[in-house]
Design an enzyme around this catalytic site. Structure first.
Site, short mmCIF file in Angstrom:
data_model
loop_
_atom_site.label_atom_id
_atom_site.label_comp_id
_atom_site.label_asym_id
_atom_site.label_seq_id
_atom_site.Cartn_x
_atom_site.Cartn_y
_atom_site.Cartn_z
N LEU A 42 -35.43 -37.63 0.30
CA LEU A 42 -36.34 -36.62 -0.03
C LEU A 42 -36.88 -35.93 1.52
O LEU A 42 -37.15 -34.90 1.50
CB LEU A 42 -37.49 -37.56 -0.57
CG LEU A 42 -37.53 -37.97 -1.79
CD1 LEU A 42 -38.89 -38.57 -2.38
CD2 LEU A 42 -37.06 -36.63 -2.67
N GLY A 43 -36.55 -36.90 2.50
CA GLY A 43 -37.04 -36.13 3.75
C GLY A 43 -37.15 -37.18 4.93
O GLY A 43 -37.12 -38.38 4.62
N MET A 47 -42.02 -40.28 11.78
CA MET A 47 -42.87 -41.37 11.27
C MET A 47 -42.01 -42.05 10.20
O MET A 47 -42.62 -43.26 9.86
CB MET A 47 -44.27 -41.19 11.15
CG MET A 47 -45.03 -40.98 12.35
SD MET A 47 -45.18 -42.68 13.12
CE MET A 47 -45.56 -44.11 11.96
N LYS A 65 -40.34 -45.22 1.67
CA LYS A 65 -40.45 -44.82 3.13
C LYS A 65 -40.06 -46.06 4.16
O LYS A 65 -40.52 -47.22 3.96
CB LYS A 65 -41.99 -44.38 3.51
CG LYS A 65 -41.94 -43.83 4.92
CD LYS A 65 -43.36 -43.16 5.04
CE LYS A 65 -43.83 -42.62 6.54
NZ LYS A 65 -44.99 -41.97 6.70
N ASP A 158 -56.16 -36.53 10.09
CA ASP A 158 -55.23 -35.52 10.07
C ASP A 158 -55.05 -34.99 8.77
O ASP A 158 -53.99 -34.76 8.35
CB ASP A 158 -53.90 -36.20 10.41
CG ASP A 158 -52.87 -35.36 10.91
OD1 ASP A 158 -53.12 -34.23 11.54
OD2 ASP A 158 -51.70 -35.79 10.84
N LYS A 160 -54.55 -31.89 6.58
CA LYS A 160 -54.15 -30.41 6.76
C LYS A 160 -53.17 -30.05 5.51
O LYS A 160 -52.94 -30.84 4.62
CB LYS A 160 -53.08 -30.23 7.94
CG LYS A 160 -51.82 -31.41 7.99
CD LYS A 160 -51.28 -31.48 9.35
CE LYS A 160 -50.43 -32.58 9.44
NZ LYS A 160 -49.97 -32.71 10.89
N PRO A 161 -52.88 -28.80 5.31
CA PRO A 161 -52.23 -28.60 4.20
C PRO A 161 -50.78 -29.11 3.59
O PRO A 161 -50.41 -29.29 2.76
CB PRO A 161 -51.86 -26.95 4.33
CG PRO A 161 -53.19 -26.55 5.09
CD PRO A 161 -53.42 -27.55 6.12
N ASN A 163 -50.34 -32.24 4.51
CA ASN A 163 -50.43 -33.57 3.94
C ASN A 163 -51.44 -33.63 2.61
O ASN A 163 -52.11 -34.55 2.31
CB ASN A 163 -51.69 -34.14 5.07
CG ASN A 163 -51.07 -34.75 6.15
OD1 ASN A 163 -49.44 -34.76 6.06
ND2 ASN A 163 -51.55 -35.11 7.28
N ASP A 176 -50.52 -39.24 3.70
CA ASP A 176 -50.37 -39.74 5.15
C ASP A 176 -51.71 -40.04 5.86
O ASP A 176 -52.31 -39.42 6.48
CB ASP A 176 -49.78 -38.25 6.02
CG ASP A 176 -49.32 -38.84 7.30
OD1 ASP A 176 -49.31 -40.14 7.62
OD2 ASP A 176 -48.75 -38.08 8.00
#
Length: 871
Positions: A42-43, A47, A65, A158, A160-161, A163, A176
């Site tokens: 998926l990516g 991290m 993950k 942290d 943000k859009p 996350n 996250d």
């Protein structure tokens, strides 16, 4: 590279869109990690690597993950990876990513979480601004998720859009928690009740993403939950405007903007944004965290209110223009109607009349018209053990209780819903505080909304509430809850929204525990326009239905309160008076007024724990006890009612019954240990200052002449003075006066005290959170006493400094206790018998030997009246 863009696509649980470019991954489809089969990548990012995997045991797809092999020896990254799983795994909320498992396979740690099908918020915003309704929905869900995390002591740090994921059905998920930190309370909380955050990350480390960091993050300070609120404000701003709140050519420029610049007005970027939503975004983005929303829960509540609030307090009004001929015809008709009405009034005369509605005296009853204007809601604001809410048809002496005990109603909506304060308690001065609830006028179980509220008022449409409460030592008007429109270190009473929903009128009182004040008006921003002069007593106000005038009840010193009117432009007029003091409650659409008429008195008493009867020692109509000499032979009190003169009057009186002696103007605060002098607060050059009055021969001596506003003071060791004061801009604190400039000893937010020990070397004070703190005279906190709380008045120290003397302020009867500081045990000394019409006792003081005491008691003779004919 754009300094705002985060290239880490490794957020566990989120399935990104195919447009992402991924880093090299190391697990092949079909391989296994733990009990999970890898299906597809998926990516990947710095991290971790994220895969779609199959959990064959439960028959579901999950996100898995793993930490890249290159980072297995990096202890910092390994620790962050584990912390992310442990932090997120301890949280459970629909708006937070659900973590199923943290495991290790062949020495390689992995995290298993729910698989989210959707897109990031960043992708949702790629086409430009979001519609306000959708932005509100997303922001409210984010706030709810943050509130759940914050309540478990977790700060994201942290946000943000990138996350934030949005599922296909519109559900928001916060991702996250790799930079998250946990917070705990200090084992010995500071006197002001501030929550202290502790974390392995030391101050000075700048963590987060440029553009969404809070000012305290940029400065490398220890952060708390309010940092996430700032980040959410930046996201909300971006959703509404289509541009980032803080931008620069580099990360350094962006962080400089966060510290020193405000984002452009939202109205400049999107004219369709409601002003109330604009205010919420601004409130989130306050650079001083003390001025932001103090909890994500309050923010979520405000956003929910905005989503359902009518246009009166959100959108600007757009009025269609009338053609000029039509406007002329309407104007002529209005002139004719006014002339006819004026002729009738002149012919018959207009004399105000008072009709008594209640017949059982209560302290400060409150009446509100029902929506049909044919009945009224009657609340007794007196003794909390007797407070209830009833409905009375106008003209009937009997009412029907609606089943609310220890409560009173502050506002009635057009839809027939009451705003009520539940479990209300007397806070001292003129303030009651309780849990705000809403309940149908016909009765039922109330829905609780917010705690520690002093007042509430419905918007004209009845779908949102203004609240008044005190936070961090300041009185705040909020609309909706959490959105601060005005705040002051003094206190506020009866804020009311205008019928058109565009303004808020309230009584602004500069001094705690004193009902002197002015009528003020807030229309936008946080600045208030003062409409009236300062009155010695000002209680109650209400809007006329046409928005053109505010009626209020005020008094010049030495007189009873009368009914006045003031226009929003500041034009004053006197309307009506009575034999007793008036307090306006409500105005009907046809001009009828619900008003309280009373002749309340405050009486002073002295007594002994060994004698059954206390003896009255007051003098005029409002005798407030302030101090008693160490041997119990001399009483210091003030007269602050109609008989006390324009500046109040300081008196002393021998407890053998000798006539009192007036020392001068002001408020008495303490007696010297030898009984030869009285310390008082008197007005000097328009500001309260400290004055010493000799009880025998001699002239008064001014002690201070500075810019502080003094509220109370006591003598301490070596002739020093400990004083509670404010600078007019910040909450009160205790200062040491010992030659030279006043030196602050406590944190801001002292609401009562100081109470100085018999040797003058220690003192205690009650803070804004209700906790009593004990200090040494150098300002060091010795201990805190949460056991005392707000329900007890402090009457002084025992001679050896081991005990405090306390009195329950509103109980019937009122018990006096000896409280031991070491054991925290209370010993009952005596109970004072009070009457049904008594609000409670105040001004309690006791001699160091614990034998003699003095106190004041308020007796009520107030009733509710219907005032008609007041034009």
């Amino acid at each position: 590279m754009d300094p705002h863009v985060d290239t880490d696509c490794s957020r566990a649980g989120f399935r990104p869109q195919p447009s992402y470019s991924y880093r090299i991954v190391t697990l092949e489809p079909g391989s296994r990690v733990g009990g999970y089969e890898i299906l597809a990548p998926l990516g990947a990012g710095g991290m971790g690597e994220v895969y779609r995997a199959r959990d064959h045991r439960l028959g579901r797809d999950v996100a898995l993950k793993v930490l890249p092999e290159s980072l297995l020896d990096n202890q910092d990254r390994l620790h962050r990876f584990q912390r992310e799983a442990q932090t997120a795994g301890g949280l459970s909320h629909p708006n937070l990513l659900t973590v199923h498992e943290l495991g290790v396979d062949a020495g390689r740690p992995f995290i298993v979480s729910e698989l989210i099908e959707g897109s990031t918020l960043r992708e949702r915003m790629s086409a430009g601004p979001l519609p306000p309704k959708r932005a509100i929905d997303y922001a409210a869900q984010i706030a709810e998720g943050l509130a759940a995390a914050h309540e478990r002591g977790v700060v994201h740090r942290d946000l943000k859009p990138e996350n934030i994921a949005v599922t296909r059905d519109g559900r928001v998920k916060i991702l996250d928690f790799g930079l998250a930190k946990t917070t705990t309370r200090a084992t010995s909380p500071p006197a002001d009740g501030t929550t202290v955050a502790r974390n392995s990350t030391e101050p000075g480390a700048v963590l987060g993403t440029a553009g969404y960091m809070s000012p305290e993050q940029v400065r490398g300070e220890v952060v708390d939950s309010r940092s996430d609120i700032f980040s959410l404000g930046a996201i909300l701003y971006e959703m509404l405007s289509g541009r980032r709140a803080f931008e620069g050519s580099s990360s350094v420029d962006t962080m400089h903007a966060i510290l020193h610049r405000d984002p452009p007005e939202l109205s400049q970027t999107n004219a369709d944004i409601p002003p109330a939503l604009h205010r919420i975004a601004d409130h989130c983005l306050e650079k001083d965290r003390e001025r932001r929303f103090q909890s994500a829960r309050d923010l979520a509540f405000d956003l929910a209110n905005v989503s359902g609030t009518s246009a009166e307090l959100i959108a600007p009004k757009h009025r269609a223009r009338m053609p000029s001929v039509a406007l002329w015809l309407v104007a002529m008709a209005a002139v004719a109607a006014i002339a006819a009405f004026a002729g009738r009034e002149l012919a018959r005369g207009s004399v105000p009349t008072f009709q008594r509605l209640t017949f059982r005296p209560r302290f400060a009853p409150l009446g509100l018209f029902t929506p049909d204007q044919q009945s009224f809601i009657y609340s007794n604001q007196g003794h909390p053990e007797q407070m209830d809410v009833s409905i009375f048809p106008i003209g009937s002496a009997e009412g029907r209780p609606i089943g609310l005990h220890q409560a009173f109603a502050t506002s009635v909506s057009r839809n027939g819903e009451l705003a009520v304060l539940l479990n209300a308690r007397f806070e001292g001065g003129f303030t009651f505080r309780g849990t705000l609830g809403r309940v149908p006028i016909g009765g039922g179980a109330p829905k609780e909304i917010a705690e520690d509220v002093d007042w509430a008022d419905w918007t004209p449409s009845g779908d949102a509430l203004l609240v008044l409460r005190r936070i961090n030592g300041k009185a705040r008007i909020e609309l909706p809850v959490g959105n601060v429109l005005y705040e002051t270190p003094g206190w506020i009473s009866t804020p009311r929204i205008s019928p058109d929903g565009q303004s808020i009128a309230f009584v602004d009182h500069p001094f705690l525990g004193d009902d002197s004040g002015s009528v003020a008006l807030v229309t936008s921003g946080r600045k208030a326009k003062v409409l009236t002069p300062m009155y010695a007593s000002l209680e109650g106000l209400a809007w006329k239905s046409d928005d053109k005038e505010i009626l209020y009840t005020g008094a010049e010193k030495g007189n009873a309160r009368v009914l006045y009117g003031v226009t929003p432009s500041g034009r004053l007029r006197r309307i009506a008076s009575s034999a007793g003091a008036l307090t306006i409650c409500d105005i009907a659409r046809d001009g009828r007024i619900l008003i309280v008429q009373g002749n309340d008195r405050v009486r002073a008493f002295v007594g002994s724990v060994n004698e059954p009867v206390d003896h009255e020692m007051g003098w005029l109509d409002w005798s407030t006890v302030r101090a008693i000499s160490n041997d119990g032979s001399l009483l210091l009190f003030e007269e602050s009612g109609e008989g006390g003169g324009k500046n109040y009057s300081v008196y002393v009186r021998r407890t053998d019954g000798s006539p009192p002696i007036r020392l001068g103007d002001g408020i008495g605060v303490d007696l010297s240990r030898d009984g030869k002098f009285a310390l008082a607060i008197a007005p000097l050059n328009g500001r309260p200052q400290l004055v010493v009055y000799p009880i025998g021969a001699g002239e008064p001596r001014r002690v201070t002449a500075d810019k502080l506003k003094y509220e109370s003071a006591r003598w301490a060791a070596g002739g020093a003075i400990l004083a509670r004061a404010s600078d007019g801009e910040h909450p009160q604190r205790v200062y040491l006066l010992s030659g030279g400039a006043p030196r602050p000893l406590t944190a801001e937010g002292v609401t009562q005290g100081p109470f100085v020990s018999a040797d003058g070397r220690r003192f205690c004070a009650r803070m804004s959170n209700g906790i009593v703190a004990v200090y040494s005279i150098d300002g060091r906190v010795e201990t805190t006493l949460p056991e005392i709380g707000r329900q007890f008045a402090i009457g002084g120290w025992s001679a050896d400094g081991s005990d405090l003397f306390l009195m329950a302020r509103v109980a019937h009867p009122s018990p006096i206790y000896r409280f031991n500081l070491a054991t925290r045990q209370m010993q009952l000394l005596k109970s004072i018998v009070t009457q049904e019409s008594t609000l409670g006792t105040a001004g309690f003081v006791m001699t160091p030997d614990g034998r003699k005491y003095a106190y004041s008691m308020a007796d009520s003779a107030s009733d509710l009246y219907l005032l008609e004919g007041a034009k």
